[in-house]
Design a protein around this motif. Structure first.
Motif, PDB file in Angstrom:
ATOM      1  N   LEU A 223       0.854  -1.177   0.000  1.00 15.75           N
ATOM      2  CA  LEU A 223       0.000   0.000   0.000  1.00 15.75           C
ATOM      3  C   LEU A 223       0.894   1.232   0.000  1.00 15.75           C
ATOM      4  N   LYS A 224       0.315   2.402  -0.145  1.00 21.43           N
ATOM      5  CA  LYS A 224       1.134   3.607  -0.279  1.00 21.43           C
ATOM      6  C   LYS A 224       1.474   4.209   1.081  1.00 21.43           C
ATOM      7  N   SER A 225       0.559   4.952   1.687  1.00 18.80           N
ATOM      8  CA  SER A 225       0.875   5.722   2.887  1.00 18.80           C
ATOM      9  C   SER A 225      -0.019   5.330   4.047  1.00 18.80           C
ATOM     10  N   GLY A 226       0.529   5.485   5.265  1.00 21.16           N
ATOM     11  CA  GLY A 226      -0.247   5.304   6.471  1.00 21.16           C
ATOM     12  C   GLY A 226      -1.010   6.572   6.814  1.00 21.16           C
ATOM     13  N   ILE A 227      -1.489   6.642   8.056  1.00 16.67           N
ATOM     14  CA  ILE A 227      -2.356   7.749   8.440  1.00 16.67           C
ATOM     15  C   ILE A 227      -1.551   8.952   8.931  1.00 16.67           C
ATOM     16  N   VAL A 228      -2.179  10.110   8.887  1.00 15.42           N
ATOM     17  CA  VAL A 228      -1.578  11.338   9.396  1.00 15.42           C
ATOM     18  C   VAL A 228      -1.331  11.200  10.897  1.00 15.42           C
ATOM     19  N   GLY A 229      -0.172  11.697  11.358  1.00 15.39           N
ATOM     20  CA  GLY A 229       0.153  11.662  12.774  1.00 15.39           C
ATOM     21  C   GLY A 229       0.875  10.417  13.217  1.00 15.39           C
ATOM     22  N   ASP A 230       1.043   9.450  12.317  1.00 14.38           N
ATOM     23  CA  ASP A 230       1.715   8.200  12.677  1.00 14.38           C
ATOM     24  C   ASP A 230       3.208   8.467  12.865  1.00 14.38           C
ATOM     25  N   ASP A 231       3.675   8.321  14.090  1.00 15.59           N
ATOM     26  CA  ASP A 231       5.064   8.606  14.448  1.00 15.59           C
ATOM     27  C   ASP A 231       6.043   7.635  13.803  1.00 15.59           C
ATOM     28  N   THR A 232       5.544   6.492  13.328  1.00 19.37           N
ATOM     29  CA  THR A 232       6.415   5.488  12.716  1.00 19.37           C
ATOM     30  C   THR A 232       6.626   5.730  11.230  1.00 19.37           C
ATOM     31  N   HIS A 233       5.915   6.698  10.674  1.00 15.13           N
ATOM     32  CA  HIS A 233       5.980   7.002   9.240  1.00 15.13           C
ATOM     33  C   HIS A 233       5.454   5.838   8.405  1.00 15.13           C
ATOM     34  N   GLY A 234       4.205   5.465   8.684  1.00 19.55           N
ATOM     35  CA  GLY A 234       3.528   4.567   7.762  1.00 19.55           C
ATOM     36  C   GLY A 234       3.304   3.138   8.183  1.00 19.55           C
ATOM     37  N   HIS A 235       3.282   2.825   9.471  1.00 15.93           N
ATOM     38  CA  HIS A 235       2.993   1.446   9.875  1.00 15.93           C
ATOM     39  C   HIS A 235       1.625   1.003   9.360  1.00 15.93           C
ATOM     40  N   VAL A 236       1.599  -0.226   8.860  1.00 16.87           N
ATOM     41  CA  VAL A 236       0.373  -0.743   8.262  1.00 16.87           C
ATOM     42  C   VAL A 236      -0.676  -1.069   9.322  1.00 16.87           C
ATOM     43  N   ASP A 237      -0.284  -1.251  10.582  1.00 13.96           N
ATOM     44  CA  ASP A 237      -1.286  -1.660  11.572  1.00 13.96           C
ATOM     45  C   ASP A 237      -2.187  -0.518  12.029  1.00 13.96           C
ATOM     46  N   ASP A 238      -1.969   0.693  11.532  1.00 15.31           N
ATOM     47  CA  ASP A 238      -2.930   1.776  11.694  1.00 15.31           C
ATOM     48  C   ASP A 238      -3.755   1.979  10.428  1.00 15.31           C
ATOM     49  N   LEU A 239      -3.507   1.172   9.410  1.00 16.50           N
ATOM     50  CA  LEU A 239      -4.092   1.391   8.083  1.00 16.50           C
ATOM     51  C   LEU A 239      -4.926   0.220   7.589  1.00 16.50           C
ATOM     52  N   ALA A 240      -4.336  -0.972   7.549  1.00 19.33           N
ATOM     53  CA  ALA A 240      -5.001  -2.130   6.942  1.00 19.33           C
ATOM     54  C   ALA A 240      -4.549  -3.399   7.639  1.00 19.33           C
ATOM     55  N   ARG A 241      -5.499  -4.326   7.833  1.00 20.27           N
ATOM     56  CA  ARG A 241      -5.201  -5.562   8.554  1.00 20.27           C
ATOM     57  C   ARG A 241      -5.938  -6.736   7.917  1.00 20.27           C
ATOM     58  N   PHE A 242      -5.279  -7.882   7.887  1.00 19.79           N
ATOM     59  CA  PHE A 242      -5.983  -9.114   7.569  1.00 19.79           C
ATOM     60  C   PHE A 242      -6.868  -9.504   8.757  1.00 19.79           C
ATOM     61  N   VAL A 243      -8.087  -9.953   8.456  1.00 16.64           N
ATOM     62  CA  VAL A 243      -8.959 -10.507   9.495  1.00 16.64           C
ATOM     63  C   VAL A 243      -9.229 -11.988   9.255  1.00 16.64           C
TER      64      VAL A 243
END
Length: 364
Positions: A223-243
């Motif tokens: 994927l491209k970018s994570g969420i605004v404010g993410d201190d890790t610069h783009g961790h996927v676990d604030d964006l998209a997850r397998f369920v």
């Protein structure tokens, strides 16, 4: 396991995948969850005591289904943690205290990342990914030692991750797996050439090969970018997850004026081209975003995607927001086999992470 045996495996030139190991999905049965008792007051300015009670609630919701390995810095901190857990009615027999000094409490990123295989000996092992404070902070050296200490404590093999002759740096929050060969990550976190560069000079091909070798995946979904404010610069676990094996939840912002709107839509534009390890298309389901939460003018990374899948419950961060109910309902339908429980995270997210960032599963 004896020291020599562990030493031999640590310095093996064979990768975990070459020995049959892979990373199981988070919904697979756990033996335990790892947490580090919060102690760094600057992570939660003025709210550290409140955060201790949030941790207590996390433990209380998880212990019906699994043990907790709770890292504490010393005996005094263990005594304090025991007091909080006892007062909340948490069964201490299910909590195993592990004395190890840590810099911070973000166990997802610095803690042990487990891989498993079907054959014996050593059906489980730990991969050491050389945590370096998200290539941003100076206080990480104690945290980097956690996987090695956990491997000694559990008597498991420890693989040190190297690629192209260099330590391979990766945080657990940067990746998410479906347990069948596919992995989710973001270009912003792993491929940005200038900001928080974990592995200078690594190409997309380097990352895909290194992830295959150490986590046993065959297919990387970028994927491209994570969420605004993410201190890790783009961790996927604030964006998209397998369920589950073929279903992904991904956050989506409905307000076109929100800074997250455009960057999240760019990820949704990729959805028609996503393919799983067998070539099929995953089902991608939208999770809402809560209204912005700020502190001292800084946008905090509040996201419902930072949930944690335990044996007895799925814990979901909530933010005193009308969309809390919607997010809990969506995830409730996706996890019919276990209750979906909201954990108040308005205070927790002040530390720039929530439930998934704090936890690390130990597979059964």
């Amino acid at each position: 396991m004896g020291g020599k045996q562990q030493h031999d495996i640590r310095h093996s030139d064979r990768t975990p995948a070459a020995l049959g190991y892979s990373m199981p999905p988070e919904w697979a049965p756990h033996e335990a969850t790892w947490l580090a008792w919060p102690h760094l007051a600057s992570d939660w300015p003025g709210k550290l005591d409140t955060i201790r009670w949030v941790y207590t609630e996390i433990v209380r919701k998880l212990v019906p289904g699994e043990r907790i390995h709770l890292m504490v810095r010393n005996a005094a901190e263990e005594a304090r943690a025991r007091q909080y857990l006892h007062r909340a009615g948490c069964p201490l027999s299910r909590v195993l205290f592990f004395h190890h000094p840590t810099n911070r409490s973000w166990t997802r990123d610095s803690g042990p990342i487990f891989v498993t295989r079907s054959q014996r000996p050593h059906p489980r092992a730990i991969v050491q990914f050389h945590f370096n404070g998200w290539a941003k902070y100076p206080n990480w050296r104690r945290d980097r030692q956690v996987p090695e200490a956990a491997a000694r404590h559990l008597g498991m093999p420890l693989f040190e991750a190297f690629w192209n002759g260099r330590p391979f740096v990766l945080e657990g929050g940067a990746v998410d797996v479906n347990g069948s060969g596919s992995l989710l990550t973001t270009e912003e976190c792993l491929l940005h050439p200038e900001i928080q560069v974990r592995n200078p000079g690594f190409s997309r091909r380097d990352y895909e090969a290194a992830l295959q070798a150490h986590l046993g995946v065959r297919n990387v979904l970028w994927l491209k970018s994570g969420i605004v404010g993410d201190d890790t610069h783009g961790h996927v676990d604030d964006l998209a997850r397998f369920v589950n094996r073929n279903t992904i939840v991904m956050v989506r912002e409905s307000n076109p004026r929100d800074p997250n709107y455009r960057r999240l839509e760019e990820n949704w534009e990729l959805v028609p081209d996503l393919r799983l390890e067998d070539g099929s298309r995953p089902q991608v389901i939208a999770l809402p975003m809560p209204a912005p939460i700020t502190f001292d003018g800084y946008r905090l990374p509040a996201s419902y995607a930072n949930f944690y899948i335990g044996n007895a419950a799925v814990l979901v961060p909530t933010f005193n927001d009308p969309k809390d109910r919607l997010a809990l309902g969506i995830l409730g339908e996706l996890f019919p086999d276990r209750p979906v429980v909201g954990i108040h995270a308005v205070d927790l997210v002040l530390g720039l992470g929530t439930l998934h960032c704090l936890t690390q599963q130990q597979p059964a």
